[in-house]
Motif scaffolding. Structure first.
Motif, PDB file in Angstrom:
ATOM      1  N   VAL A  59       0.649  -1.473  -0.096  1.00  0.00           N
ATOM      2  CA  VAL A  59      -0.150  -0.323   0.084  1.00  0.00           C
ATOM      3  C   VAL A  59       1.070   1.738   0.073  1.00  0.00           C
ATOM      4  O   VAL A  59       0.926   2.801  -0.513  1.00  0.00           O
ATOM      5  CB  VAL A  59      -0.663   0.440   1.071  1.00  0.00           C
ATOM      6  N   LEU A  92      -0.999   4.685  -1.211  1.00  0.00           N
ATOM      7  CA  LEU A  92      -2.128   4.643  -1.172  1.00  0.00           C
ATOM      8  C   LEU A  92      -2.311   4.654   0.933  1.00  0.00           C
ATOM      9  O   LEU A  92      -0.732   4.619   1.044  1.00  0.00           O
ATOM     10  CB  LEU A  92      -3.731   3.288  -2.011  1.00  0.00           C
ATOM     11  N   ALA A 113      -7.201   1.951   0.686  1.00  0.00           N
ATOM     12  CA  ALA A 113      -7.212   0.748  -0.641  1.00  0.00           C
ATOM     13  C   ALA A 113      -8.254   0.199  -1.224  1.00  0.00           C
ATOM     14  O   ALA A 113      -8.063  -0.230  -2.183  1.00  0.00           O
ATOM     15  CB  ALA A 113      -6.049   0.239  -0.011  1.00  0.00           C
ATOM     16  N   THR A 149      -9.227  -1.097  -4.583  1.00  0.00           N
ATOM     17  CA  THR A 149      -8.834  -0.131  -5.639  1.00  0.00           C
ATOM     18  C   THR A 149      -8.022  -1.373  -6.841  1.00  0.00           C
ATOM     19  O   THR A 149      -7.962  -2.346  -6.531  1.00  0.00           O
ATOM     20  CB  THR A 149      -7.589   0.632  -5.001  1.00  0.00           C
TER      21      THR A 149
END
Length: 807
Positions: free
Chosen positions: A571, A576, A581, A584
């Motif tokens: 991540v 992010l 997250a 996504t």
């Protein structure tokens, strides 16, 4: 003349039995340790030197640069080897080697016999043109030419065929690539020497499976899983040839590398350096660190020096005992050179004697020493010139090192002064003697700190929270199509056991090398900005079975095909936040093919799925319960009483997989096995440090005994005058204990720096706390105190009449 020197030397040794024994034991133990360490290091550096034209054989390695990360790989793409051979006449031959790590074990059948084996390799038909093996049966030039042919290592061949010639016979091999008949075309052993390729059988590359992938691969950027070797022509300059590789790679791979946003470099690594060079990712076997071997050589040298110091100290301390002898010999015509020869002769005699004692001890202790170092070194005196060279070297160096200073010191006495009863010398031995004692114990303190720090690091590794729960977890692996078909039935039966908490199927278990990796990028980006991620494919129970924590999102559901869980490191690399997250999409592209995508449904807290030597890398768990490569069953249980549980599991295995040998692993054992080299290093340093301390204490014991003997009249007078035993013991001990305190002060900063450098090999490491050095110093001081005070107490408790009766 030589006979005369030897006669005098023997008489001197026999006349002074106590000190001769101390010197003999010290030098013998030191020689034993030094000899074995030299044999071990020589063995490690002998790998791959036996191949014909070994100096011309190189491994082609890769440096990959993608998304700002640099990876030094021991491998390269399959297409590179044949293209190199085609473009460069400097290359005499090439071969490629593919370990079957992703397959695991292979089930071999011959008549009524069935065995599981691992360490199998796919190799090109040219393998035995590049590498030299001793063929017990078969022809090396034709052994791997036919499709589905196999060459076996002798121990494995004997399991199936006994000692008969198996060439031409057919065996059935069942593995993840299917069930195929293989023709045995050769049997080899490892009698020629050690090799970095830990093979038990070689499949020709023309045998289906991964061999098909290798032979048809056309990518220059990816698929870096092939170990590639080239043999250059005799007159080729390897460095000059390596300078041609950038242009070669640019010529063929420029577009492919550009499309993937990668940079790539090719290098040549000499074959005989592979086993002793660390730092390559995905190496074919775990190499031994050259720095570790250097540490062992340093320990061997220090141990031998410590033993020699004992000889020097005792020889110079007893100078007054031999001064009259020296004065008489000088008065009768002996010059300094003659005396030096005599005393060096005594030193060489004692050195040779230590070899004679050390060799039978080494024969006896060799199995134990091999167990400590995790090797299999044989001691053969008749046909081992290297061993004779080592023995000769130790004898000469020890004789020179131990005898040089005493010889020059003792031969330097002045005749007239000795006759007058003045035993002083132009060369002061007291200061040198104190310096040598300080050196001995500084070395011991240094090694004690090493023992404590290495132990602490291993304990830290053992007890660190890895982010998952390896305890109370069993792993079952399924290597064949037939066993995989029964995997679900076995899992269903296991779920009926009350001790089973959770079961998961996956392509890998944690702590195992993760071979799958690829680049992913966010919407709006492209492959040039991709983040390389390691991937395990599993079902919906992987997180639960391994005790992994989620910090956002959710776990897998049964309809989550195309969904993934990612870790915190992933991540962060994508830019992010964990809470944002989930939902996504992650995109990836292979070559010129279309983009594909997966959706993040949850974020896992970072966990150490590989060794603690490395930082946690971006990681992704993909959901696909129907993936054909799901070959491991991870079983979490709620009981430490494994014996009855394993009996029940064995019954279920025999019910569902009666044709498959029963095997299992404990996950926590697999995690700990990642640190075999550190455990071996710990055992080696522990053992030889104890020997160094023993030899140091032996010398201190001898010096204290001699010091007490010299002061026996003084002690007698002081006792008569009312001095207590405690006071006398302290008086005799304090000078030596001061030297030990000085050695502790000197050793501490050196040990701190050395351990700091060693710990930097680990991304996760223990702290160098002050108490470690305090404990090491206290141990050294305590050992020295016991050694010195014992002799001092014995001297202080003697009857003073014995010392003064002739005064």
């Amino acid at each position: 003349m030589i006979k005369n020197y030897l006669t005098i030397a023997f008489r001197t040794l026999l006349k002074n039995r106590t000190y001769s024994l101390i010197n003999a034991i010290g030098l013998s133990v030191g020689t034993l340790c030094c000899l074995y360490i030299l044999m071990f290091v020589t063995n490690q550096y002998s790998y791959d030197k036996h191949h014909t034209k070994a100096k011309n054989i190189y491994r082609v390695t890769s440096t990959l640069i993608a998304s700002g990360e640099k990876h030094q790989m021991a491998t390269c793409s399959p297409i590179i080897a044949p293209a190199l051979k085609s473009d460069f006449p400097e290359i005499e031959q090439f071969t490629r080697v593919i370990p079957t790590i992703d397959v695991g074990r292979h089930l071999l059948h011959y008549q009524e016999k069935s065995i599981y084996e691992k360490d199998a390799f796919f190799v090109d038909s040219t393998f035995f043109n590049v590498f030299t093996y001793h063929f017990v049966f078969g022809n090396p030039m034709a052994a791997l030419v036919e499709p589905y042919s196999v060459v076996l290592l002798q121990p494995m061949a004997e399991k199936l065929f006994g000692e008969t010639d198996p060439t031409g016979k057919t065996i059935e091999i069942d593995n993840a690539y299917g069930n195929h008949d293989f023709k045995v075309t050769g049997v080899v052993d490892e009698s020629l020497g050690n090799t970095h390729i830990p093979a038990r059988m070689f499949f020709t590359m023309n045998s289906g499976g991964i061999g098909n992938v290798v032979r048809h691969s056309n990518t220059w950027a990816s698929q870096n899983f092939t170990y590639t070797y080239i043999k250059l022509n005799a007159n080729t300059d390897a460095a000059a040839f390596e300078r041609k590789l950038p242009a070669f790679l640019d010529k063929y791979g420029r577009e492919d590398l550009k499309a993937r946003g990668m940079e790539k470099q090719l290098h040549l690594q000499p074959i005989n350096s592979i086993h002793t060079t660390s730092g390559y990712e995905a190496d074919i076997a775990v190499p031994v660190s050259a720095s570790f071997l250097n540490i062992l050589l340093l320990i061997a040298l220090l141990i031998q020096i410590i033993a020699c110091i004992n000889f020097m100290n005792l020889a110079t301390a007893r100078a007054s005992k031999r001064a009259t002898e020296i004065g008489v010999r000088k008065a009768t015509g002996a010059n300094q050179r003659d005396l030096i020869r005599q005393f060096m002769g005594e030193s060489f005699l004692l050195s040779a004697l230590s070899i004679l004692i050390a060799l039978p001890l080494l024969f006896i202790l060799l199995p134990y020493l091999n167990q400590i170092t995790n090797t299999n070194i044989h001691l053969s005196l008749l046909n081992n010139p290297t061993l004779w060279l080592i023995l000769s070297g130790i004898t000469v160096v020890t004789g020179l090192l131990a005898g040089s200073y005493p010889a020059f010191y003792l031969s330097n006495f002045q005749t007239i002064n000795v006759i007058k009863g003045n035993f002083s010398n132009r060369v002061s031995a007291g200061g040198i003697r104190r310096s040598l004692v300080i050196f001995q114990f500084a070395t011991s303190v240094f090694l004690i700190v090493g023992i404590i720090v290495i132990f602490r690091q291993l304990q830290y590794i053992k007890n660190k929270d890895l982010g998952f729960k390896p305890g109370q977890t069993l792993v079952f692996s399924f290597y064949t199509d037939e066993s995989k078909q029964q995997m679900n039935s076995f899992a269903s039966d296991l779920k009926e056991l009350s001790a089973v908490n959770a079961i998961s199927k996956s392509t890998n278990y944690l702590s195992q090398a993760v071979p799958r990796d690829h680049g992913v990028f966010l919407a709006g980006d492209d492959a040039a900005t991709s983040v390389n991620v390691q991937e395990i494919i599993s079902d919906e129970s992987f997180v639960t079975a391994n005790g992994i924590n989620l910090i956002s999102g959710r776990d897998f559901k049964s309809d989550d095909l195309g969904k993934v869980l990612v870790n915190e490191s992933m991540v962060k690399r994508l830019g992010l936040k964990p809470e944002g997250a989930p939902g996504t999409l992650l995109y990836s592209r292979y070559g010129s093919g279309p983009e594909s995508h997966v959706e993040i449904v949850g974020v896992m807290k970072d966990f150490n799925y590989s060794s603690l030597r490395d930082d946690v890398r971006p990681f992704m768990l993909s959901y696909d319960p129907h993936e054909s490569d799901l070959s491991h069953l991870i079983v979490s249980v709620n009981s430490n009483n494994y014996e009855p549980l394993l009996k029940k599991i064995t019954t279920l295995w025999q019910k569902d997989l009666s044709n498959t040998p029963f095997e299992y692993r404990f996950l926590d054992h697999e995690v700990n096995n990642q640190y075999k080299s550190e455990k071996t290093m710990s055992r080696i340093i522990n053992s030889f440090t104890l020997m160094a301390i023993f030899i140091s204490c032996l010398g201190l014991f001898g010096l204290t005994a001699y010091n007490a003997e010299q002061k026996k009249k003084e002690i007698g007078v002081r006792k008569i005058m009312g001095a207590s035993v405690v006071k006398l013991t302290f008086s005799l001990s304090q000078d030596f204990l001061k030297l030990v305190l000085v050695s502790i002060i000197i050793a501490m900063p050196l040990a701190w720096y050395a351990m700091k450098v060693w710990l930097e090999n680990f991304a996760y490491r223990t702290n160098l706390s002050w108490w470690i050095f305090t404990l090491a110093g206290a141990l050294a001081l305590g050992i020295a105190l016991l050694t010195v005070s014992w002799q001092s107490w014995k001297a202080a408790t003697r009857n003073p009449v014995d010392a003064l009766r002739y005064e």
